[in-house]
Design an enzyme around this catalytic site. Sequence first.
Site, PDB file in Angstrom:
ATOM      1  N   SER A  24      88.092  16.143  78.511  1.00  0.00           N
ATOM      2  CA  SER A  24      86.606  15.880  77.801  1.00  0.00           C
ATOM      3  C   SER A  24      87.292  14.964  76.551  1.00  0.00           C
ATOM      4  CB  SER A  24      86.142  17.104  77.120  1.00  0.00           C
ATOM      5  OG  SER A  24      85.747  18.150  78.439  1.00  0.00           O
ATOM      6  N   LYS A  72      82.493  30.825  76.386  1.00  0.00           N
ATOM      7  CA  LYS A  72      81.134  30.032  76.746  1.00  0.00           C
ATOM      8  C   LYS A  72      80.450  31.431  76.513  1.00  0.00           C
ATOM      9  CE  LYS A  72      82.270  26.619  79.731  1.00  0.00           C
ATOM     10  NZ  LYS A  72      82.633  26.409  81.187  1.00  0.00           N
ATOM     11  N   GLY A 136      82.021  32.461  82.294  1.00  0.00           N
ATOM     12  CA  GLY A 136      81.194  31.726  81.861  1.00  0.00           C
ATOM     13  C   GLY A 136      80.812  30.520  83.135  1.00  0.00           C
ATOM     14  N   ARG A 163      83.329  43.575  86.458  1.00  0.00           N
ATOM     15  CA  ARG A 163      83.065  42.377  85.834  1.00  0.00           C
ATOM     16  C   ARG A 163      81.969  41.625  86.889  1.00  0.00           C
ATOM     17  NH1 ARG A 163      86.110  37.337  82.508  1.00  0.00           N
ATOM     18  NH2 ARG A 163      84.182  36.539  81.515  1.00  0.00           N
TER      19      ARG A 163
HETATM   20  N1  LIG Z   1      85.230  21.074  86.151  1.00  0.00           N
HETATM   21  C1  LIG Z   1      84.320  21.567  85.174  1.00  0.00           C
HETATM   22  O1  LIG Z   1      83.455  20.770  84.510  1.00  0.00           O
HETATM   23  C2  LIG Z   1      84.213  22.758  84.699  1.00  0.00           C
HETATM   24  C3  LIG Z   1      83.183  23.492  84.022  1.00  0.00           C
HETATM   25  C4  LIG Z   1      83.160  24.596  83.727  1.00  0.00           C
HETATM   26  C5  LIG Z   1      84.453  25.500  84.032  1.00  0.00           C
HETATM   27  N2  LIG Z   1      85.545  24.757  84.445  1.00  0.00           N
HETATM   28  C6  LIG Z   1      86.769  25.539  84.746  1.00  0.00           C
HETATM   29  O2  LIG Z   1      86.634  26.996  85.136  1.00  0.00           O
HETATM   30  C7  LIG Z   1      87.478  27.763  84.849  1.00  0.00           C
HETATM   31  C8  LIG Z   1      86.726  28.968  84.230  1.00  0.00           C
HETATM   32  O3  LIG Z   1      85.979  28.697  82.902  1.00  0.00           O
HETATM   33  P1  LIG Z   1      85.305  29.873  82.394  1.00  0.00           P
HETATM   34  O4  LIG Z   1      84.390  29.299  81.188  1.00  0.00           O
HETATM   35  O5  LIG Z   1      84.482  30.568  83.492  1.00  0.00           O
HETATM   36  O6  LIG Z   1      86.373  30.885  81.699  1.00  0.00           O
HETATM   37  P2  LIG Z   1      86.086  32.424  81.498  1.00  0.00           P
HETATM   38  O7  LIG Z   1      84.811  32.885  81.154  1.00  0.00           O
HETATM   39  O8  LIG Z   1      87.265  32.748  80.598  1.00  0.00           O
HETATM   40  O9  LIG Z   1      86.443  33.318  82.934  1.00  0.00           O
HETATM   41  C9  LIG Z   1      87.869  33.212  83.671  1.00  0.00           C
HETATM   42  C10 LIG Z   1      87.674  33.770  85.104  1.00  0.00           C
HETATM   43  O10 LIG Z   1      89.081  33.502  85.291  1.00  0.00           O
HETATM   44  C11 LIG Z   1      89.573  34.821  85.885  1.00  0.00           C
HETATM   45  N3  LIG Z   1      90.770  34.807  85.691  1.00  0.00           N
HETATM   46  C12 LIG Z   1      91.546  34.623  84.712  1.00  0.00           C
HETATM   47  N4  LIG Z   1      93.067  34.661  84.885  1.00  0.00           N
HETATM   48  C13 LIG Z   1      93.067  35.016  86.229  1.00  0.00           C
HETATM   49  C14 LIG Z   1      94.297  35.474  87.171  1.00  0.00           C
HETATM   50  N5  LIG Z   1      95.471  35.428  86.864  1.00  0.00           N
HETATM   51  N6  LIG Z   1      93.812  35.711  88.340  1.00  0.00           N
HETATM   52  C15 LIG Z   1      92.339  36.031  88.699  1.00  0.00           C
HETATM   53  N7  LIG Z   1      91.401  35.734  88.024  1.00  0.00           N
HETATM   54  C16 LIG Z   1      91.853  35.219  86.698  1.00  0.00           C
HETATM   55  C17 LIG Z   1      88.884  35.969  85.104  1.00  0.00           C
HETATM   56  O11 LIG Z   1      88.847  36.811  85.659  1.00  0.00           O
HETATM   57  P3  LIG Z   1      88.809  38.229  84.801  1.00  0.00           P
HETATM   58  O12 LIG Z   1      87.367  38.757  84.534  1.00  0.00           O
HETATM   59  O13 LIG Z   1      89.495  39.260  85.498  1.00  0.00           O
HETATM   60  O14 LIG Z   1      89.435  38.160  83.516  1.00  0.00           O
HETATM   61  C18 LIG Z   1      87.295  35.005  84.902  1.00  0.00           C
HETATM   62  O15 LIG Z   1      86.538  35.307  86.181  1.00  0.00           O
HETATM   63  C19 LIG Z   1      88.247  27.149  84.053  1.00  0.00           C
HETATM   64  O16 LIG Z   1      89.510  26.593  84.516  1.00  0.00           O
HETATM   65  C20 LIG Z   1      87.459  25.805  83.231  1.00  0.00           C
HETATM   66  O17 LIG Z   1      88.286  24.578  83.117  1.00  0.00           O
HETATM   67  C21 LIG Z   1      85.391  23.541  84.886  1.00  0.00           C
END
Ligand SMILES: NC(=O)c1ccc[n+]([C@@H]2O[C@H](COP(=O)([O-])OP(=O)(O)OC[C@H]3O[C@@H](n4cnc5c(N)ncnc54)[C@H](OP(=O)(O)O)[C@@H]3O)[C@@H](O)[C@H]2O)c1
Length: 280
Positions: A24, A72, A136, A163
């Site tokens: 970003s 988020k 998020g 969740r």
């Molecule tokens: N390309 C884009 O524009 C864009 C936009 C938004 C997000 N993203 C990407 O999307 C991803 C998630 O973002 P977020 O904001 O949703 O994060 P978040 O709110 O922290 O959610 C993380 C998610 O990943 C899961 N997770 C984490 N570690 C894990 C593991 N070892 N095994 C299985 N599941 C696991 C979590 O599961 P639990 O509930 O079990 O912890 C939760 O469902 C990030 O990589 C972010 O960079 C990309």
Amino acid sequence: MKGRPRDRRALYAILGDPVAHSLSPAIHNAAFHAAGRRARYVARRVSAEECGEIMRALAMDGGGGNVTVPHKERVVPFLDRHTRAVAATGACNTFWARDGEVWGDNTDVEGFMGMWRTATSSLPDRSPVLVLGAGGAARAVLHGLLRSSGISCVLLWNRTVVRAERLAAELDDDRVRPLSDWRASAPAVVVNTTSVGIRGRHAVIELEALHATPNLVIDLVYGRVPTPLCRQAEKLGVASVDGRGMLVLQAEASYARWFGQAPPRDVMGSALEAACRGRE
Ligand SMILES: NC(=O)c1ccc[n+]([C@@H]2O[C@H](COP(=O)([O-])OP(=O)(O)OC[C@H]3O[C@@H](n4cnc5c(N)ncnc54)[C@H](OP(=O)(O)O)[C@@H]3O)[C@@H](O)[C@H]2O)c1
């Protein structure tokens, strides 16, 4: 002795943990530069305890920014005003201040839907969709999917099953079915919204173990291409896209919220390509 002159540029930041991988700053700084804005954009690793207050301080100081994994949802109570996308998803990825109030929006919804429309335009079947993750980003993805045509079923899997169940109950839509085991599914499209793959080591699921080979894999993770999940898809001959397209679309939308106008055309996409080339 004279100190360094204070940097008078407005400060924008992406707040998250981890955040060092984020592209970003590269794309927003390119847009600020191209538009001649006195602003700069940085990545700030912040803890859960401090993210809300830091967000408010940046906005009230005339800047703004984005929120990423895992904050988020956590920053929403710190907003004075929010858009319908934040109300519907319970997650905020963009903030700024206007008339002394801190505003939040969720531009991941339009970022994802822009990418979804392009990626699925020629697919024979786009449902069921298997959404991996319930954080998020999943909230934005689900909100977009449930409002788009041709989606009769969304299978929702999360490492922490409760969740996913909670999110499905919140959405209160018969088309959303929480799964305790992703293997028990035969999706037309797989969408990874988990943070697994950020560091490029492994993928959240094995595509081969699904009941049927999907038509398309969408990985929101991005960085050095291809991501672990996209690599798996390639091996199986399945079409895939990573999160770079969405990154640009949500960033363009964030910029428009901050400045009331679109960023200079194509600048962010070119900056992203250059940043990815630089990381190879
Ligand atoms: N390309 C884009 O524009 C864009 C936009 C938004 C997000 N993203 C990407 O999307 C991803 C998630 O973002 P977020 O904001 O949703 O994060 P978040 O709110 O922290 O959610 C993380 C998610 O990943 C899961 N997770 C984490 N570690 C894990 C593991 N070892 N095994 C299985 N599941 C696991 C979590 O599961 P639990 O509930 O079990 O912890 C939760 O469902 C990030 O990589 C972010 O960079 C990309």
